[in-house]
Design a protein around this motif. Structure first.
Motif, PDB file in Angstrom:
ATOM      1  N   HIS A 124       2.520  -4.492  -4.377  1.00 19.33           N
ATOM      2  CA  HIS A 124       2.243  -3.705  -2.998  1.00 19.33           C
ATOM      3  C   HIS A 124       3.284  -4.591  -1.919  1.00 19.33           C
ATOM      4  CE1 HIS A 124      -1.612  -2.022  -5.044  1.00 19.33           C
ATOM      5  NE2 HIS A 124      -2.000  -1.402  -3.303  1.00 19.33           N
ATOM      6  N   TYR A 125       3.517  -3.602  -1.153  1.00 16.12           N
ATOM      7  CA  TYR A 125       4.396  -4.226  -0.290  1.00 16.12           C
ATOM      8  C   TYR A 125       3.946  -3.720   1.529  1.00 16.12           C
ATOM      9  CZ  TYR A 125       6.725   0.310   0.364  1.00 16.12           C
ATOM     10  OH  TYR A 125       6.684   1.954   0.808  1.00 16.12           O
ATOM     11  N   VAL A 126       4.477  -4.741   1.942  1.00 15.55           N
ATOM     12  CA  VAL A 126       3.961  -4.494   2.995  1.00 15.55           C
ATOM     13  C   VAL A 126       5.373  -3.370   4.057  1.00 15.55           C
ATOM     14  CG1 VAL A 126       3.891  -5.545   5.449  1.00 15.55           C
ATOM     15  CG2 VAL A 126       3.788  -7.083   3.596  1.00 15.55           C
TER      16      VAL A 126
ATOM     17  N   GLY B  26      -9.187  -6.248  -4.225  1.00 14.34           N
ATOM     18  CA  GLY B  26      -8.398  -6.757  -4.509  1.00 14.34           C
ATOM     19  C   GLY B  26      -6.998  -6.852  -4.443  1.00 14.34           C
ATOM     20  N   THR B  27      -6.538  -6.251  -3.024  1.00 13.76           N
ATOM     21  CA  THR B  27      -5.485  -5.966  -2.677  1.00 13.76           C
ATOM     22  C   THR B  27      -5.870  -6.034  -0.803  1.00 13.76           C
ATOM     23  OG1 THR B  27      -2.816  -6.046  -2.840  1.00 13.76           O
ATOM     24  CG2 THR B  27      -4.337  -3.748  -3.482  1.00 13.76           C
ATOM     25  N   GLY B  28      -4.411  -6.366  -0.375  1.00 14.42           N
ATOM     26  CA  GLY B  28      -4.819  -5.717   1.374  1.00 14.42           C
ATOM     27  C   GLY B  28      -5.423  -5.916   2.250  1.00 14.42           C
ATOM     28  N   CYS B  29      -5.430  -7.124   1.726  1.00 19.62           N
ATOM     29  CA  CYS B  29      -6.673  -8.111   2.535  1.00 19.62           C
ATOM     30  C   CYS B  29      -6.266  -9.236   2.896  1.00 19.62           C
ATOM     31  CB  CYS B  29      -8.187  -8.113   1.074  1.00 19.62           C
ATOM     32  SG  CYS B  29      -9.327  -8.449   1.901  1.00 19.62           S
ATOM     33  N   ILE B  30      -7.074  -9.237   3.880  1.00 15.04           N
ATOM     34  CA  ILE B  30      -6.613 -11.050   5.039  1.00 15.04           C
ATOM     35  C   ILE B  30      -7.927 -11.430   5.409  1.00 15.04           C
ATOM     36  CG2 ILE B  30      -5.686 -11.851   7.208  1.00 15.04           C
ATOM     37  CD1 ILE B  30      -3.866  -9.806   7.936  1.00 15.04           C
ATOM     38  N   PHE B  31      -8.321 -13.214   4.659  1.00 18.61           N
ATOM     39  CA  PHE B  31      -8.890 -13.821   4.153  1.00 18.61           C
ATOM     40  C   PHE B  31      -9.116 -14.606   5.495  1.00 18.61           C
ATOM     41  CE2 PHE B  31      -9.162 -11.884   0.195  1.00 18.61           C
ATOM     42  CZ  PHE B  31     -11.031 -11.907  -0.051  1.00 18.61           C
TER      43      PHE B  31
ATOM     44  N   PHE C 127      -0.354  -1.091   3.552  1.00 13.87           N
ATOM     45  CA  PHE C 127       0.776  -1.471   2.664  1.00 13.87           C
ATOM     46  C   PHE C 127       0.436  -0.346   1.738  1.00 13.87           C
ATOM     47  CE2 PHE C 127      -2.176  -4.894   4.368  1.00 13.87           C
ATOM     48  CZ  PHE C 127      -1.729  -5.842   4.859  1.00 13.87           C
ATOM     49  N   ARG C 128       1.742  -0.840   0.965  1.00 13.11           N
ATOM     50  CA  ARG C 128       1.664   0.645  -0.247  1.00 13.11           C
ATOM     51  C   ARG C 128       1.853   0.211  -1.320  1.00 13.11           C
ATOM     52  NH1 ARG C 128       1.551   5.080   2.809  1.00 13.11           N
ATOM     53  NH2 ARG C 128       2.749   6.281   0.254  1.00 13.11           N
ATOM     54  N   GLY C 129       1.712   0.649  -2.404  1.00 15.51           N
ATOM     55  CA  GLY C 129       1.947   0.263  -3.692  1.00 15.51           C
ATOM     56  C   GLY C 129       1.818   1.170  -5.065  1.00 15.51           C
TER      57      GLY C 129
END
Length: 603
Positions: A79-81, A145-150, A330-332
């Motif tokens: 994935h990328y921004v 699992g992805t594309g998440c800000i914690f 985000f795209r992957g």
């Protein structure tokens, strides 16, 4: 490692001239780059590294020592921004009013490189644009699992500030621990940094007001048990909590932080800090700690993302679903090959079965989790078991055609009313999904088709694997899903037509063959009957035809580009179809004209 940038902006100009290879005009632009660290954790052949969850926990620990950002962005390697504004939008949810209860901000997964017809429903729009939006109205979407800000302190296993005072009590334990360290003549610089960075940290009425000085022995034993033996890591915890507090206008506001508290220049990293960062990602650092059990990404499941998000919601946190306007955040890439896609669904479904048979089952959730949120998580753990009924529904039309008897023996008003109510409800639900997600009817139909494909192939296998793991302790290993990597512009979707053998293909092919044979038997029975009943034939064939329509993408993918299908697929499926057909003929032998016809042609 890219060194931390200076505190003052570095504007582009003559030192960054436009050239033939670089057409970007940097004049008037701050050209500083953030600190970049590439981490490769220590690995040993005989040590269980806990796969992705272990890697994420190692990154959390080493980043706490080196940078200690209060917020963490999690992306998969493919994935990328695609929209840099998304990171700011995610942080705004956590820093705005009420944001102190937000543990993470989940963005929808968007993919590229998918075939135009999305044959295997890789976009999964119904889930990301309907289910996740609905959960956002409850306690928040699940973590995928992805594309998440914690929020870093949420990953540390703390409860939200207004739900409990545990974090304030634990900060007192940390202070007592450093007081003990000071008496031993160790880590004086860390103690001073701790006193300077958080002089205004408010405990907010902690439950441990009666905590006495003689608890330092207990705190010294508590820190290594939970987070490990690194004093630098322990010192970073209250700093991260302080930096992640809400923006407030007045310095003395409860749960706020004073203006300008985060503008202190970052000191360059020295060799001792780098050595400490390396030590916290060693193989044996997590031994006898709570990493992977209560802290960080949770171990023990192939779907560690769902379990990690569930634990946070179970402690009273809420999450936010953020869909950016304009460009995707985000795209992957996604596996467009049939076999790889089925293996991906198998891994997800197996993780759900593991959750169902674990203490992470939503039935055992704490009272802090809302009821509808609990229902949503229970559905995540329960859906693979519905494949048992789905298999029966796909075989039942063929059984009806073989026996010559309709599925429903007698019709009455009550049955028709229930059937009509269920049908109308399902149609309204489909219209609601299409309206909420903004997808087309074709995209919704693709999702329904692959739901049946996965439900008759990967989901039953996941149930068997989960039962084997629970009952017999047989652990199933998974291979990473391969992604399309070809750059050949002449055939961008070459991977789409690749056929790889897998036992997951046997059940859907068997269902297609059994229904096909059943249709042929029913047509022959009707044609050679003395009193053919065509309406009964059409009524029975319709249900088998409906099953075959759902499996059409699977059949198309199985044929590949030139119809090269592994022979073993037809061998296994053909054998199963013949066995099922002969078994049914033995149980319910043909009668009447059909029997006379078979005896005449097959003496």
């Amino acid at each position: 490692m890219l060194a931390p940038p200076p505190s003052e902006p570095i504007m582009g100009g003559d030192s960054f001239p436009k050239t033939a290879t670089c057409s970007i005009d940097t004049r008037g632009i701050d050209t500083r780059l953030p600190m970049l660290v590439y981490v490769s954790r220590e690995k040993r052949p005989s040590y269980d590294h806990n796969k992705k969850a272990g890697a994420m926990n190692a990154l959390v620990r080493t980043s706490a020592v080196m940078s200690n950002g209060p917020f963490i962005l999690n992306l998969d390697c493919d994935h990328y921004v695609a929209n840099s504004v998304a990171i700011r939008e995610g942080m705004c949810f956590m820093l705005d009013r009420g944001g102190d209860r937000v543990c993470y901000v989940q963005f929808p997964q968007r993919f590229e490189g998918i075939d135009p017809s999305d044959r295997y429903a890789n976009h999964n729009l119904v889930f990301f644009d309907v289910t996740m939006r609905a959960m956002d109205g409850l306690q928040g979407p699940m973590y995928v699992g992805t594309g998440c800000i914690f929020r870093r302190t949420a990953l540390y296993g703390f409860n939200p500030t207004r739900a409990t005072e545990h974090s304030g009590w634990f900060r007192r334990k940390i202070k007592l621990f450093f007081k003990r360290q000071e008496t031993m003549g160790k880590k004086h610089d860390r103690k001073r940094e701790h006193d300077v960075m958080i002089p205004s940290v408010q405990d907010g009425g902690a439950a441990g007001e009666d905590c006495a000085e003689d608890d330092d022995i207990e705190s010294a034993a508590l820190l290594p048990k939970r987070f490990g033996s690194s004093a630098a890591l322990a010192a970073s915890i209250p700093v991260a909590e302080f930096q992640g507090r809400l923006f407030q206008d007045l310095p003395g506001t409860h749960q706020g932080r004073p203006s300008g508290a985060l503008t202190v220049p970052r000191e360059p990293l020295d060799a001792a800090t780098v050595a400490e960062a390396i030590s916290v990602i060693s193989c044996f650092y997590e031994d006898r700690t709570e990493w992977g059990r209560r802290i960080g990404w949770i171990y023990g499941s192939v779907t560690e993302d769902v379990v990690t998000g569930y634990r946070m919601h179970n402690r009273g946190w809420r999450s936010v679903y953020c869909v950016t306007a304009g460009r995707d955040a985000f795209r992957g890439t996604a596996p467009i090959n049939l076999t790889d896609r089925l293996h991906q669904v198998l891994r997800w479904a197996t993780g759900s079965v593991e959750i169902f048979f674990s203490r992470n089952n939503a039935l055992f959730a704490s009272p802090r989790m809302k009821f509808l949120q609990r229902v949503s998580y229970f559905n995540v753990a329960m859906y693979p078991f519905t494949s048992v009924f789905l298999l029966l529904y796909c075989i039942l039309p063929a059984v009806s055609l073989f026996s010559g008897k309709f599925i429903v023996q007698s019709l009455n008003v009550t049955f028709l009313i229930f059937l009509l109510a269920i049908t109308i409800t399902m149609c309204l639900l489909a219209l609601l999904e299409i309206k909420w997600s903004g997808i087309t009817l074709h995209e919704w139909w693709r999702n329904e088709q692959f739901w049946l494909i996965g439900g008759t192939s990967a989901h039953p296998a996941a149930v068997l694997q989960g039962l084997l793991k629970v009952i017999a302790g047989v652990d199933i290993s998974f291979t990473l899903t391969s992604k399309p990597a070809a750059d050949d512009n002449d055939d961008v979707f070459a991977e789409l037509y690749t056929v790889k053998w897998s036992f997951l293909m046997v059940p859907p092919v068997t269902i297609m063959m059994v229904n096909g044979i059943a249709i042929a038997v029913a047509v022959m029975r009707t044609v050679y009957s003395m009193y053919p009943r065509w309406s009964k034939l059409l009524g029975g064939v319709f249900f088998s035809f409906w099953v075959l329509c759902h499996l059409y993408p699977f059949a198309k993918g199985l044929m590949g580009r030139r119809g090269k299908v592994p022979t073993i697929v037809f061998v296994w499926s053909g054998l199963l179809s013949i066995v099922i057909s002969l078994l049914w003929v033995y149980i319910s032998p043909p009668t009447g004209a059909m029997r006379d016809y078979m005896e005449f042609h097959f003496p």
